[in-house]
Structure formats: C-alpha cells, structure tokens
Enzyme design. Structure first.
Site, PDB file in Angstrom:
ATOM      1  N   SER A 125       0.827  -1.212   0.000  1.00 16.39           N
ATOM      2  CA  SER A 125       0.000   0.000   0.000  1.00 16.39           C
ATOM      3  C   SER A 125       0.857   1.255   0.000  1.00 16.39           C
ATOM      4  O   SER A 125       1.983   1.272   0.521  1.00 16.39           O
ATOM      5  CB  SER A 125      -0.860  -0.031   1.268  1.00 16.39           C
ATOM      6  OG  SER A 125      -1.432   1.217   1.502  1.00 16.39           O
ATOM      7  N   TYR A 149      -1.844  -0.747  10.773  1.00 18.50           N
ATOM      8  CA  TYR A 149      -2.145  -1.352   9.459  1.00 18.50           C
ATOM      9  C   TYR A 149      -0.975  -1.133   8.498  1.00 18.50           C
ATOM     10  O   TYR A 149      -0.508  -2.068   7.841  1.00 18.50           O
ATOM     11  CB  TYR A 149      -3.439  -0.754   8.874  1.00 18.50           C
ATOM     12  CG  TYR A 149      -3.599  -1.053   7.400  1.00 18.50           C
ATOM     13  CD1 TYR A 149      -3.886  -2.345   6.959  1.00 18.50           C
ATOM     14  CD2 TYR A 149      -3.428  -0.055   6.432  1.00 18.50           C
ATOM     15  CE1 TYR A 149      -4.002  -2.633   5.610  1.00 18.50           C
ATOM     16  CE2 TYR A 149      -3.539  -0.329   5.077  1.00 18.50           C
ATOM     17  CZ  TYR A 149      -3.825  -1.620   4.674  1.00 18.50           C
ATOM     18  OH  TYR A 149      -3.928  -1.907   3.329  1.00 18.50           O
ATOM     19  N   LYS A 153       1.809  -3.823   6.535  1.00 19.18           N
ATOM     20  CA  LYS A 153       2.171  -3.897   5.109  1.00 19.18           C
ATOM     21  C   LYS A 153       3.686  -3.791   4.954  1.00 19.18           C
ATOM     22  O   LYS A 153       4.314  -4.526   4.200  1.00 19.18           O
ATOM     23  CB  LYS A 153       1.453  -2.774   4.328  1.00 19.18           C
ATOM     24  CG  LYS A 153      -0.044  -3.016   4.185  1.00 19.18           C
ATOM     25  CD  LYS A 153      -0.312  -4.248   3.327  1.00 19.18           C
ATOM     26  CE  LYS A 153      -1.722  -4.745   3.395  1.00 19.18           C
ATOM     27  NZ  LYS A 153      -1.954  -6.017   2.760  1.00 19.18           N
TER      28      LYS A 153
HETATM   29  P1  NAD Z   1     -11.109  -6.911   1.134  1.00 22.77           P
HETATM   30  O1  NAD Z   1     -11.335  -6.838   2.609  1.00 22.77           O
HETATM   31  O2  NAD Z   1     -12.260  -6.729   0.241  1.00 22.77           O
HETATM   32  O3  NAD Z   1     -10.360  -8.289   0.770  1.00 22.77           O
HETATM   33  C1  NAD Z   1      -9.545  -8.972   1.696  1.00 22.77           C
HETATM   34  C2  NAD Z   1     -10.055 -10.406   1.776  1.00 22.77           C
HETATM   35  O4  NAD Z   1      -9.238 -11.139   2.690  1.00 22.77           O
HETATM   36  C3  NAD Z   1     -11.477 -10.499   2.297  1.00 22.77           C
HETATM   37  O5  NAD Z   1     -12.243 -11.267   1.378  1.00 22.77           O
HETATM   38  C4  NAD Z   1     -11.375 -11.190   3.639  1.00 22.77           C
HETATM   39  O6  NAD Z   1     -12.489 -12.022   3.913  1.00 22.77           O
HETATM   40  C5  NAD Z   1     -10.085 -11.982   3.465  1.00 22.77           C
HETATM   41  N1  NAD Z   1      -9.369 -12.306   4.704  1.00 22.77           N
HETATM   42  C6  NAD Z   1      -8.978 -11.497   5.713  1.00 22.77           C
HETATM   43  N2  NAD Z   1      -8.318 -12.197   6.651  1.00 22.77           N
HETATM   44  C7  NAD Z   1      -8.280 -13.492   6.230  1.00 22.77           C
HETATM   45  C8  NAD Z   1      -7.738 -14.689   6.759  1.00 22.77           C
HETATM   46  N3  NAD Z   1      -7.087 -14.726   7.938  1.00 22.77           N
HETATM   47  N4  NAD Z   1      -7.890 -15.830   6.053  1.00 22.77           N
HETATM   48  C9  NAD Z   1      -8.551 -15.821   4.875  1.00 22.77           C
HETATM   49  N5  NAD Z   1      -9.076 -14.727   4.316  1.00 22.77           N
HETATM   50  C10 NAD Z   1      -8.937 -13.562   4.986  1.00 22.77           C
HETATM   51  O7  NAD Z   1      -9.976  -5.834   0.814  1.00 22.77           O
HETATM   52  P2  NAD Z   1      -9.469  -5.283  -0.603  1.00 22.77           P
HETATM   53  O8  NAD Z   1      -9.855  -3.859  -0.698  1.00 22.77           O
HETATM   54  O9  NAD Z   1      -9.826  -6.229  -1.677  1.00 22.77           O
HETATM   55  O10 NAD Z   1      -7.909  -5.315  -0.348  1.00 22.77           O
HETATM   56  C11 NAD Z   1      -7.156  -6.491  -0.585  1.00 22.77           C
HETATM   57  C12 NAD Z   1      -5.760  -6.312  -0.011  1.00 22.77           C
HETATM   58  O11 NAD Z   1      -5.163  -5.153  -0.604  1.00 22.77           O
HETATM   59  C13 NAD Z   1      -5.745  -6.100   1.507  1.00 22.77           C
HETATM   60  O12 NAD Z   1      -4.672  -6.826   2.052  1.00 22.77           O
HETATM   61  C14 NAD Z   1      -5.509  -4.623   1.649  1.00 22.77           C
HETATM   62  O13 NAD Z   1      -4.792  -4.311   2.825  1.00 22.77           O
HETATM   63  C15 NAD Z   1      -4.683  -4.303   0.409  1.00 22.77           C
HETATM   64  N6  NAD Z   1      -4.860  -2.908  -0.017  1.00 22.77           N
HETATM   65  C16 NAD Z   1      -6.118  -2.435  -0.236  1.00 22.77           C
HETATM   66  C17 NAD Z   1      -6.296  -1.102  -0.579  1.00 22.77           C
HETATM   67  C18 NAD Z   1      -7.683  -0.548  -0.768  1.00 22.77           C
HETATM   68  O14 NAD Z   1      -7.852   0.680  -0.717  1.00 22.77           O
HETATM   69  N7  NAD Z   1      -8.707  -1.359  -1.004  1.00 22.77           N
HETATM   70  C19 NAD Z   1      -5.185  -0.256  -0.723  1.00 22.77           C
HETATM   71  C20 NAD Z   1      -3.908  -0.788  -0.507  1.00 22.77           C
HETATM   72  C21 NAD Z   1      -3.745  -2.130  -0.151  1.00 22.77           C
END
Ligand code: NAD
Ligand code: UDP
Length: 346
Positions: A125, A149, A153
């Site tokens: 991120s 958080y 990362k």
């Molecule tokens: P999201 O919450 O929609 O997807 C994350 C998924 O991981 C979810 O489906 C959740 O059920 C699953 N999950 C969490 N813990 C788990 C575990 N212990 N075992 C199995 N599954 C688990 O989030 P997103 O927006 O799709 O983001 C995906 C990744 O990208 C995340 O790691 C997030 O930190 C990173 N990210 C997101 C953004 C954003 O703005 N959306 C920006 C930078 C980084």
C-alpha cells in the site's frame, strides 16, 4: 497458463483480479475466510467469466488447511490479499492486525516452501511511505508508517524481502496500491465492505443510495488547495491488469521487484465528492469532521516503473468515469451482495 492461488480472493480487489486472470487464460483457486466478503461475489465472478473457481473457506493462517490446497492443486503462483485493512481499527486493535496480516503472509510462505511454489505477489500500500517524501512517490522513497495497518504492510514486505534473500528461487513482486475505486463494467460486482465503510468511495456510495445520511469529511485544514486530503485514485480493473502482468513477469523469470500502482494525479476529498455528485446526479450530503488519525495530507504515485518494467497501461484516467463505474454497481445493488432481489435480473 499458470495456476494461481488467490488468498483473500473473494474481496474487492481479489474478485476483480480473478475475472482478469480467468479472462487471460489462467487457472484461479480462491482461499478466503469470508471475514470481509461474501461467497456471492465469487458466484458473480463465475457468472461473468463462465468459469468454475475452486473455493476454500479457510483461515489462511491455518497451515494445515492451506497444505490441503497445495496438495490438491499444483500452485505456480500466489497472489496475497488476505488481511484486515481498516486504519482506524488497526490503531484500536493492533495485535489483531499484526496477528492476522503477518500471520497470513508467514503461513503462505511456509506452505509455499513445503510445496515448491516460488512466485509471490503481495498487496502492499501507499501507506508504507513516509509522509515527508516529495510527490509523486517513487519506489525507492523513504518508508515509515503512521498506524499499525501500515506497519503490517511494511513488515509483510520486509518478511518477503528477507525470505527472497535466503531462497534464491523465490521471487516476489510487491505492489503498492494507491486508492483503488470503481467496479467491473458489468455492474455485477463491486465494493461491499461488511459494516460501516472506512474508505471514502463506498461511504459516498452508501450516502448516495440513502443507506447513510451524510458523509464526514475528515479534516479541512490540511495544507492543500481546499484543505482536504489529496489521494491518487486508480480504477480497480486497471489494478487487476497489473496483477496479471506481475504474475507473468515472475513466471518468465523476472527478479523480485516493487511497483507503485496509481494514476499519478491527485484529487482532494471535496473534488471526489463534487465529481460523485455529477456522476450520480444526487446531492450527497457531507459535513466537515475532525481529522482522522494517521491520514497523510497527500499521496500521489509515480507509476513509471510499473509502466516500463511490467508494460502496465492503465486505461481509466477520468475520475468521473471511474466513479460512474462504482455507481453502476452501488445503484443496482444498494445492499451489496445481500441484495438477492437483483440476482434474478442479472
Ligand atoms: P477486502 O477486505 O475486500 O479483501 C480482503 C479479503 O481477505 C477479504 O475477502 C477477507 O475475507 C479476506 N481475509 C482477511 N483475513 C483473512 C484470513 N485470515 N484468512 C482468509 N481470508 C482472509 O480488501 P481489498 O480492498 O480487496 O484489499 C485487498 C488487499 O489489498 C488487503 O490486504 C488490503 O490491505 C490491500 N490494499 C487495499 C487497498 C484498498 O484501498 N482497497 C489499498 C492498498 C492495499
Ligand atoms: N475520508 C473522508 N471521509 C470518509 C472516508 C475517508 O473524508 O468517510 C478521507 C480520508 O480522510 C482520506 C481520503 O478520504 O483523506 C481517502 O480515504 P480512504 O480511507 O478511502 O483511503 P486511504 O487513503 O486512507 O487509504
């Protein structure tokens, strides 16, 4: 064609990427505990692509359950999204964040080593960058986080760099996302966070559909033209394409690398709200609220490296067009994937 384990693949970015991977001819397996997503989202991915996705509802931290997947499928590459992502919650519950986000990464690496899987793409991120860097941010800029958080990362990246140093076969791409918004052109999938949204765009959408009364603008006294924070918004389908390129880069022998993924243009919170009003034709009530702890004033990416090395070409630069794609999803699914009424008409 590669067989790719999508850890956390039922979530917002995961489902959009699964569509792109399947359409590019790759085989996709999803493991997710559905802690922040719904199985219905994957059903929609299957509906859009016409392809079956083997799905395992497991906690990624559980190495035994992960091993079952690796034993059954010959996994070539892992894309890892599984984790918690709410900045404010991470300040209140740091241990929960360190345990889940780092635990998932470590379990994946251990089981990958056991089964000889060598390509890893990690969802990092923009939040890893120190707030004092000049914009636009480049991959070699100084990193320092302002909340647990962000540190999960950064530490996840460090774990992957360290493992890469001792395992010459393991290659890792760290993708530093800026602000993904928007939805698939079909309007059949989109962002559907459990509970109250933390991110700006799903919150705006929930105000627009009448699910919430008004948006809080977190801070109007930042050193920006209108006092609100500036972010670099990137269409989630452009982000999805970058994952395909990253997997293919690694499968073709590319060395471990880090890439920013953004549009290179910043918009203030007020500009996003104004654009959403235009895109939806709705009022979208908003009022100023105190700053949210840990929010940097500006985050804008230089994504030149991803363009040069991966050949990444983001296709959507127009903010109103990107917001309109999100609105297509939210306006037809006001209660997200729980909106069974819409399933029949899809
Ligand atoms: P999201 O919450 O929609 O997807 C994350 C998924 O991981 C979810 O489906 C959740 O059920 C699953 N999950 C969490 N813990 C788990 C575990 N212990 N075992 C199995 N599954 C688990 O989030 P997103 O927006 O799709 O983001 C995906 C990744 O990208 C995340 O790691 C997030 O930190 C990173 N990210 C997101 C953004 C954003 O703005 N959306 C920006 C930078 C980084
Ligand atoms: N934001 C806001 N109100 C909200 C949610 C977010 O004003 O209800 C602001 C937030 O302070 C930040 C920007 O919108 O300046 C983007 O926040 P988001 O959580 O979407 O992404 P972040 O950049 O924090 O990862």
């Amino acid at each position: 064609m590669a067989t790719i384990l999508c850890a956390g693949g039922a979530g917002y970015i995961g489902t959009h990427t699964c569509i792109a991977l399947l359409q590019a001819g790759h085989k996709v397996i999803v493991a997710d505990d559905l802690s922040n997503s719904k199985k219905a989202a994957l059903d929609r991915v299957q509906q859009i692509t016409g392809q079956e996705i083997p799905f395992y509802q497991i906690d990624i931290k559980n190495e035994n359950e992960l091993s079952v997947i690796f034993a059954k499928h010959k996994i070539d590459a892992v894309i890892h999204w599984a984790g918690f992502k709410a900045v404010g919650e991470s300040v209140e519950k740091p241990l929960m964040y360190y345990q889940n986000n780092l635990g998932c990464t470590i379990s994946l690496l251990k089981v990958m080593a056991e089964f000889g899987a060598k390509c890893f793409v990690f969802s990092s991120s923009a939040t890893v960058y120190d707030v004092h860097n000049a914009m636009p941010l480049k991959e070699e800029d100084v990193c320092a986080c302002t909340n647990p958080y962000g540190w999960t990362k950064w530490m996840g990246e460090q774990i992957l760099r360290d493992v890469g140093k001792v395992d010459a076969q393991m290659s890792v791409v760290l993708l530093r996302y800026f602000n993904p918004i928007g939805a698939h052109e079909s309007g059949l999938i989109g962002e559907d966070p459990n509970g109250i949204p933390n991110n700006l765009m799903p919150y705006i959408s929930q105000v627009a559909v009448g699910k919430r009364e008004k948006l809080s603008i977190f801070g109007n006294d930042y050193d920006t033209p209108d006092g609100t924070c500036i972010r670099d918004y990137i269409h989630v389908t452009d982000l999805a394409q970058a994952h395909i390129l990253a997997v293919e880069y690694l499968m073709n022998g590319g060395e471990s690398n880090t890439f920013n993924l953004g549009n290179g243009v910043g918009f203030t919170v007020k500009e996003v709200i104004e654009t959403a009003r235009k895109a939806t034709g709705l009022e979208i009530k908003a009022q100023t609220a105190p700053r949210r702890a840990g929010d940097p004033a500006r985050l804008i990416a230089s994504s030149e490296k991803a363009k040069k090395v991966l050949g990444w070409k983001p296709e959507h630069a127009d903010l109103e067009e990107i917001i309109s794609s999100a609105w297509k999803w939210h306006s037809t699914h006001p209660t997200g994937f729980a909106d069974g009424r819409r399933d029949a008409s899809c």
